[in-house]
Design an enzyme around this catalytic site. Sequence first.
Site, PDB file in Angstrom:
ATOM      1  N   SER A 131     -62.697 107.053  25.375  1.00  0.00           N
ATOM      2  CA  SER A 131     -62.466 106.031  26.386  1.00  0.00           C
ATOM      3  C   SER A 131     -62.996 104.689  25.916  1.00  0.00           C
ATOM      4  O   SER A 131     -64.023 104.616  25.244  1.00  0.00           O
ATOM      5  CB  SER A 131     -63.147 106.409  27.706  1.00  0.00           C
ATOM      6  OG  SER A 131     -62.911 105.418  28.691  1.00  0.00           O
ATOM      7  N   HIS A 165     -63.043 111.930  33.947  1.00  0.00           N
ATOM      8  CA  HIS A 165     -63.343 110.503  33.767  1.00  0.00           C
ATOM      9  C   HIS A 165     -62.163 109.665  34.238  1.00  0.00           C
ATOM     10  O   HIS A 165     -62.321 108.684  34.983  1.00  0.00           O
ATOM     11  CB  HIS A 165     -63.645 110.221  32.293  1.00  0.00           C
ATOM     12  CG  HIS A 165     -63.620 108.769  31.899  1.00  0.00           C
ATOM     13  ND1 HIS A 165     -62.433 108.057  31.776  1.00  0.00           N
ATOM     14  CD2 HIS A 165     -64.608 107.898  31.604  1.00  0.00           C
ATOM     15  CE1 HIS A 165     -62.706 106.818  31.427  1.00  0.00           C
ATOM     16  NE2 HIS A 165     -64.012 106.687  31.315  1.00  0.00           N
ATOM     17  N   ASN A 166     -60.970 110.031  33.813  1.00  0.00           N
ATOM     18  CA  ASN A 166     -59.779 109.266  34.190  1.00  0.00           C
ATOM     19  C   ASN A 166     -59.496 109.369  35.683  1.00  0.00           C
ATOM     20  O   ASN A 166     -59.016 108.414  36.296  1.00  0.00           O
ATOM     21  CB  ASN A 166     -58.573 109.741  33.388  1.00  0.00           C
ATOM     22  CG  ASN A 166     -58.612 109.263  31.950  1.00  0.00           C
ATOM     23  OD1 ASN A 166     -59.651 108.837  31.446  1.00  0.00           O
ATOM     24  ND2 ASN A 166     -57.493 109.342  31.263  1.00  0.00           N
ATOM     25  N   GLU A 212     -61.708 107.022  37.313  1.00  0.00           N
ATOM     26  CA  GLU A 212     -61.139 105.696  37.018  1.00  0.00           C
ATOM     27  C   GLU A 212     -60.033 105.343  38.009  1.00  0.00           C
ATOM     28  O   GLU A 212     -60.004 104.225  38.548  1.00  0.00           O
ATOM     29  CB  GLU A 212     -60.594 105.715  35.590  1.00  0.00           C
ATOM     30  CG  GLU A 212     -59.921 104.456  35.104  1.00  0.00           C
ATOM     31  CD  GLU A 212     -59.317 104.673  33.723  1.00  0.00           C
ATOM     32  OE1 GLU A 212     -58.107 104.405  33.553  1.00  0.00           O
ATOM     33  OE2 GLU A 212     -60.040 105.121  32.821  1.00  0.00           O
TER      34      GLU A 212
END
Length: 471
Positions: free
Chosen positions: A130, A187-188, A191
């Site tokens: 990332s 994580h995404n 996000e």
Amino acid sequence: MSDKYIFGIIGLGTMGRNLLLNMADHNFMVAGHDKDQSKIDLLSQEANGKTNVKGFVLVNEFIESLQKPRAIMLLVPAGKIVDNVIEELTPLLDKGDLIIDGGNSHFTDTNRRVQGLKDKEIHFFGMGISGGEEGARKGPSMMPGGDPQAYKVVQPIFEAVAAKVNGDPCVTYIGPGASGHFVKMVHNGIEYGIMQLIAETYEMMKKGLGLADEKIHNTFKQWSEGRLKSFLIEITRDILTFRANGSDHLLIDDIKDEAKSKGTGKWTSQVAMDLVTPITVIDTAVSMRDLSKYKSYRKQAASLYGKNEVRISLNEEEAIRALEAALYFSTIVAYAQGMHLLARASEEFKYDLKLDRIALIWRGGCIIRSVFLEHIFQAFKGDPGLAHLLLHKDIQTTVSTLLPGTRTIISDAINSGIPMPAHAAAVSYFDTFTSERMPSNLIQAQRDYFGAHTYELIGKEGVFHTQWFAK
């Protein structure tokens, strides 16, 4: 000393080329492969005469240039292309070589590839990366998962090129199998959630409060220097002051309100449902991106229903303070939901995830980096068995101070017809999570009524069924 390259990357697009140059900057001998000669030429041009980085068009020459055991990273689009590259590479590799998939592959595909290559005695890593173009060039956050012994081969390289926070490299061994790609997927998802929360906050400022562009920019600028300090707040601040050359208005006002996605948010929601783990902020963010694509329907509905203007009850400065509290509150909930999903996945898939280490490597380099991640790191470091972030005493203290402003601004938004669905999802999740008793007993009674699905009783063992109506 060997004149061979110690690391190779296949796929010299923006991410691959910049990561390779990052490694060369740290004095590693590295090689790249791409079938597009123009990308090889661009790598050479941007290398500025460095002799420790070289590109190859022919894959066999690339393979021969690498020292053994070979370590090769794939930075190609997820899906069938990854399988095609692996199929092309496998006959050229030796037992003990390592392939690393650095793209956004679905973790189930990574599981399949790990097993397939294990049978050929070739190590396979799924690694989330990332940070985008700038992160690749200056220091990304990296999430490698696979064989811990194979990781040791590349650990010095990754630790050297990763972003650093307080001297700590933003890379750590995540766990076995597809754990690296799973963590990157979550994580995404986080996000997606935070981006939606910021967008809703912006809309409340623009439509609900009628703030001038300069005032909105200055507010985000102030926030970017306080407890909301994060990469996503900082880029929002910059976007909200950018004008194209010769333009008298912000570029953001010319961009179509239809958000695209590559699927990682959807994957996060899907697996969360499989693991019976509510992540309502992320789910809502995915749904809002989908709803944005129905522009023609939204335009028709807007003209059909219209909207009555309702005044926000707070004055401008009070509203901005309440918005800041709401954004901080909802962001905490988004992180908490994501960390809860990681904890559940660790149990289900035997990943043995270290949530404090994950928070540690997310503090720099990655898209969701923020000062709040230090609080998450400290919470899980102090209590590795913490079941849920919202159950930590320090987090509870912070959240409690944010609730009054959060509730006020969201209720005003609903009354004014300003959509803040991700914020509302965060509050509803919190209110339900903190409810000792939910109305789910009625749902169980309904299920038993129409389907004889049975129910359990408080303080009494066994399962029960009632004939709810006379035959």
